[in-house]
Design an enzyme around this catalytic site. Structure first.
Site, PDB file in Angstrom:
ATOM      1  N   ASP A  16     -80.271   4.127  47.572  1.00  0.00           N
ATOM      2  CA  ASP A  16     -81.180   3.457  48.409  1.00  0.00           C
ATOM      3  C   ASP A  16     -82.300   4.395  48.992  1.00  0.00           C
ATOM      4  O   ASP A  16     -82.056   5.096  49.663  1.00  0.00           O
ATOM      5  CB  ASP A  16     -80.311   2.781  49.749  1.00  0.00           C
ATOM      6  CG  ASP A  16     -81.280   1.990  50.561  1.00  0.00           C
ATOM      7  OD1 ASP A  16     -80.463   1.548  51.344  1.00  0.00           O
ATOM      8  OD2 ASP A  16     -82.452   2.027  50.590  1.00  0.00           O
ATOM      9  N   ASN A  30     -97.300  -4.638  48.753  1.00  0.00           N
ATOM     10  CA  ASN A  30     -98.388  -5.720  48.123  1.00  0.00           C
ATOM     11  C   ASN A  30     -99.746  -5.625  48.765  1.00  0.00           C
ATOM     12  O   ASN A  30     -99.769  -4.796  49.840  1.00  0.00           O
ATOM     13  CB  ASN A  30     -97.835  -7.278  48.350  1.00  0.00           C
ATOM     14  CG  ASN A  30     -97.571  -7.636  49.543  1.00  0.00           C
ATOM     15  OD1 ASN A  30     -98.605  -7.455  50.612  1.00  0.00           O
ATOM     16  ND2 ASN A  30     -96.393  -8.051  50.048  1.00  0.00           N
ATOM     17  N   VAL A  39     -87.950  -3.784  47.799  1.00  0.00           N
ATOM     18  CA  VAL A  39     -88.001  -2.256  48.335  1.00  0.00           C
ATOM     19  C   VAL A  39     -88.855  -2.443  49.716  1.00  0.00           C
ATOM     20  O   VAL A  39     -88.476  -1.880  50.732  1.00  0.00           O
ATOM     21  CB  VAL A  39     -88.223  -1.456  47.472  1.00  0.00           C
ATOM     22  CG1 VAL A  39     -89.820  -1.354  47.093  1.00  0.00           C
ATOM     23  CG2 VAL A  39     -87.815   0.244  47.798  1.00  0.00           C
ATOM     24  N   ASP A  40     -89.696  -3.198  49.704  1.00  0.00           N
ATOM     25  CA  ASP A  40     -90.819  -3.586  50.568  1.00  0.00           C
ATOM     26  C   ASP A  40     -90.091  -4.059  51.986  1.00  0.00           C
ATOM     27  O   ASP A  40     -90.216  -3.520  53.185  1.00  0.00           O
ATOM     28  CB  ASP A  40     -91.927  -4.545  50.314  1.00  0.00           C
ATOM     29  CG  ASP A  40     -93.142  -4.602  51.099  1.00  0.00           C
ATOM     30  OD1 ASP A  40     -93.865  -5.294  50.842  1.00  0.00           O
ATOM     31  OD2 ASP A  40     -93.241  -3.724  52.043  1.00  0.00           O
ATOM     32  N   SER A 127     -92.941  -1.836  40.503  1.00  0.00           N
ATOM     33  CA  SER A 127     -93.466  -2.956  39.832  1.00  0.00           C
ATOM     34  C   SER A 127     -92.481  -3.634  38.983  1.00  0.00           C
ATOM     35  O   SER A 127     -92.677  -4.505  38.311  1.00  0.00           O
ATOM     36  CB  SER A 127     -94.770  -2.581  38.873  1.00  0.00           C
ATOM     37  OG  SER A 127     -95.963  -2.675  39.257  1.00  0.00           O
ATOM     38  N   GLY A 129     -89.471  -5.171  39.671  1.00  0.00           N
ATOM     39  CA  GLY A 129     -88.757  -6.241  40.345  1.00  0.00           C
ATOM     40  C   GLY A 129     -89.440  -7.500  40.384  1.00  0.00           C
ATOM     41  O   GLY A 129     -89.827  -7.921  39.121  1.00  0.00           O
ATOM     42  N   TYR A 131     -92.480  -7.918  40.388  1.00  0.00           N
ATOM     43  CA  TYR A 131     -93.648  -7.985  39.479  1.00  0.00           C
ATOM     44  C   TYR A 131     -93.400  -7.768  38.199  1.00  0.00           C
ATOM     45  O   TYR A 131     -94.323  -7.788  37.282  1.00  0.00           O
ATOM     46  CB  TYR A 131     -94.681  -6.640  40.127  1.00  0.00           C
ATOM     47  CG  TYR A 131     -95.400  -6.745  41.371  1.00  0.00           C
ATOM     48  CD1 TYR A 131     -95.323  -7.988  42.034  1.00  0.00           C
ATOM     49  CD2 TYR A 131     -96.242  -6.076  42.100  1.00  0.00           C
ATOM     50  CE1 TYR A 131     -96.004  -8.537  43.181  1.00  0.00           C
ATOM     51  CE2 TYR A 131     -97.076  -6.194  43.204  1.00  0.00           C
ATOM     52  CZ  TYR A 131     -96.899  -7.418  43.800  1.00  0.00           C
ATOM     53  OH  TYR A 131     -97.530  -7.577  44.808  1.00  0.00           O
TER      54      TYR A 131
HETATM   55  N1  APR Z   1     -84.092   1.333  47.320  1.00  0.00           N
HETATM   56  C1  APR Z   1     -84.469   1.656  46.015  1.00  0.00           C
HETATM   57  N2  APR Z   1     -84.985   0.763  45.217  1.00  0.00           N
HETATM   58  C2  APR Z   1     -84.947  -0.614  45.680  1.00  0.00           C
HETATM   59  C3  APR Z   1     -84.321  -0.715  46.755  1.00  0.00           C
HETATM   60  C4  APR Z   1     -84.082   0.206  47.905  1.00  0.00           C
HETATM   61  N3  APR Z   1     -83.384  -0.365  48.739  1.00  0.00           N
HETATM   62  N4  APR Z   1     -84.613  -2.316  47.012  1.00  0.00           N
HETATM   63  C5  APR Z   1     -85.077  -2.769  45.637  1.00  0.00           C
HETATM   64  N5  APR Z   1     -85.181  -1.691  44.893  1.00  0.00           N
HETATM   65  C6  APR Z   1     -85.822  -1.658  43.442  1.00  0.00           C
HETATM   66  C7  APR Z   1     -85.751  -3.053  42.699  1.00  0.00           C
HETATM   67  O1  APR Z   1     -84.417  -3.057  42.305  1.00  0.00           O
HETATM   68  C8  APR Z   1     -86.778  -2.744  41.562  1.00  0.00           C
HETATM   69  O2  APR Z   1     -85.891  -2.065  40.696  1.00  0.00           O
HETATM   70  O3  APR Z   1     -87.109  -1.590  43.482  1.00  0.00           O
HETATM   71  C9  APR Z   1     -87.709  -1.844  42.329  1.00  0.00           C
HETATM   72  C10 APR Z   1     -88.959  -2.426  42.719  1.00  0.00           C
HETATM   73  O4  APR Z   1     -88.681  -4.047  42.886  1.00  0.00           O
HETATM   74  P1  APR Z   1     -89.584  -4.886  44.166  1.00  0.00           P
HETATM   75  O5  APR Z   1     -89.047  -4.278  45.348  1.00  0.00           O
HETATM   76  O6  APR Z   1     -89.494  -6.135  43.780  1.00  0.00           O
HETATM   77  O7  APR Z   1     -91.197  -4.328  43.826  1.00  0.00           O
HETATM   78  P2  APR Z   1     -92.209  -4.802  42.973  1.00  0.00           P
HETATM   79  O8  APR Z   1     -91.765  -5.237  41.377  1.00  0.00           O
HETATM   80  O9  APR Z   1     -93.334  -3.530  42.781  1.00  0.00           O
HETATM   81  O10 APR Z   1     -92.671  -5.964  43.689  1.00  0.00           O
HETATM   82  C11 APR Z   1     -93.510  -5.765  44.842  1.00  0.00           C
HETATM   83  O11 APR Z   1     -92.484  -7.450  45.790  1.00  0.00           O
HETATM   84  O12 APR Z   1     -91.272  -7.322  47.830  1.00  0.00           O
HETATM   85  C12 APR Z   1     -92.192  -7.604  47.287  1.00  0.00           C
HETATM   86  O13 APR Z   1     -93.919  -7.126  49.054  1.00  0.00           O
HETATM   87  C13 APR Z   1     -93.521  -6.817  47.756  1.00  0.00           C
HETATM   88  O14 APR Z   1     -95.015  -8.333  46.882  1.00  0.00           O
HETATM   89  C14 APR Z   1     -94.663  -7.061  46.363  1.00  0.00           C
HETATM   90  C15 APR Z   1     -93.705  -7.017  45.365  1.00  0.00           C
END
Ligand code: APR
Length: 181
Positions: A16, A30, A39-40, A127, A129, A131
Site C-alpha cells: 500500500d 487527475n 490510489v488518489d 494509469s 487502473g 485509466y
Molecule cells: N497503493 C498502491 N497502489 C494502489 C493503491 C494503493 N493504496 N490503490 C490502488 N492502487 C493501484 C491500482 O490497483 C492500480 O494498479 O494503483 C494503480 C493505478 O490505478 P488508479 O488509482 O485507478 O490510477 P489511474 O489508472 O492512473 O487512474 C487515475 O483514477 O482515482 C482516479 O482521480 C484518479 O482520475 C484519476 C484516475
C-alpha cells in the site's frame, strides 16, 4: 525484487503506497487535482485535508495539472514527507501518444523530486487502473524510463509499490527483460 543502477536501488514490492516511508510517494492523480478513487482516493484519505488544501492552492495558481506533468504537496498525516501528484494518460488504444505521456509522468515526477532534494521515492503503477493502460505495456515504459533517468540522476531508492500480486509479477518480468536486453 531489487536491482542496483549505479548507486540507486530500484525495488519492486507489493503493498500500500500510503504506508511507504520513502521521502516522497507519487499519486496517480487527475488533471483537477481534487482527488478521486483508486490510489488518489487512498492518498487523500490517509494524508488528510492538508493535501487537498495544498492542491487547491496549486489550482488557484495554475488551474490543474496537465497530463504528464507533476506538482508537489505535503504528505500530510502519512509517514512520507511529500506527495508528488502526477497525471498519467487515459489509454485510448495506443495511438494518442499515451506511451510518451506516461514517460513524461515518470520523468517529471523524478525531476520534481530531484529539484526538492528528495532521495527516496515510491511510485504506484500509474494509469493502469481507472485509466486502463495495459499493465504489461505500462510496466515496460515505467521501468525503462526510470532506469534511464536514474543512470543520470542519483537517488538512494526508487520503489514501485504494486497493489496486487499479479501486477508485481508483471513488473518483475518487465524488469528482468530490461536487464537482459
Ligand atoms: N497503493 C498502491 N497502489 C494502489 C493503491 C494503493 N493504496 N490503490 C490502488 N492502487 C493501484 C491500482 O490497483 C492500480 O494498479 O494503483 C494503480 C493505478 O490505478 P488508479 O488509482 O485507478 O490510477 P489511474 O489508472 O492512473 O487512474 C487515475 O483514477 O482515482 C482516479 O482521480 C484518479 O482520475 C484519476 C484516475
Amino acid at each position: 525484487m531489487e536491482k542496483m543502477i549505479g548507486k540507486t536501488k530500484l525495488s519492486l514490492i507489493q503493498g500500500d503506497i500510503t504506508l511507504q516511508e520513502t521521502e516522497a510517494i507519487v499519486n496517480a492523480a487527475n488533471t483537477s487535482l481534487l482527488g478521486g478513487g483508486g490510489v488518489d482516493g487512498a492518498i487523500h484519505r490517509a494524508g488528510g485535508s492538508k493535501i487537498l488544501e495544498e492542491c487547491k492552492q496549486i489550482r488557484a495558481k495554475q488551474k490543474g495539472c496537465p497530463t504528464g506533468e507533476a506538482v508537489i504537496t505535503t504528505g500530510g498525516n502519512m509517514a512520507t514527507e511529500y506527495v508528488i501528484h502526477t497525471v498519467g494518460p487515459v489509454w485510448s488504444g495506443g495511438n494518442r501518444n499515451e506511451e510518451q505521456l506516461l514517460r513524461n509522468a515518470y520523468c517529471n515526477s523524478l525531476s520534481l523530486a530531484e529539484k526538492n532534494g528528495i532521495k527516496s521515492i515510491s511510485f504506484p503503477s500509474i494509469s493502469t487502473g481507472v485509466y486502463r493502460f495495459p499493465v504489461d505495456k505500462a510496466a515496460k515504459v515505467a521501468l525503462a524510463t526510470v532506469k534511464e533517468f536514474i543512470q543520470e540522476h542519483r537517488f538512494e531508492e526508487v520503489r514501485f509499490v504494486l497493489f496486487s500480486e499479479r501486477d508485481l509479477k508483471v513488473y518483475e518480468e518487465a524488469l528482468k527483460e530490461i536487464f537482459t536486453s
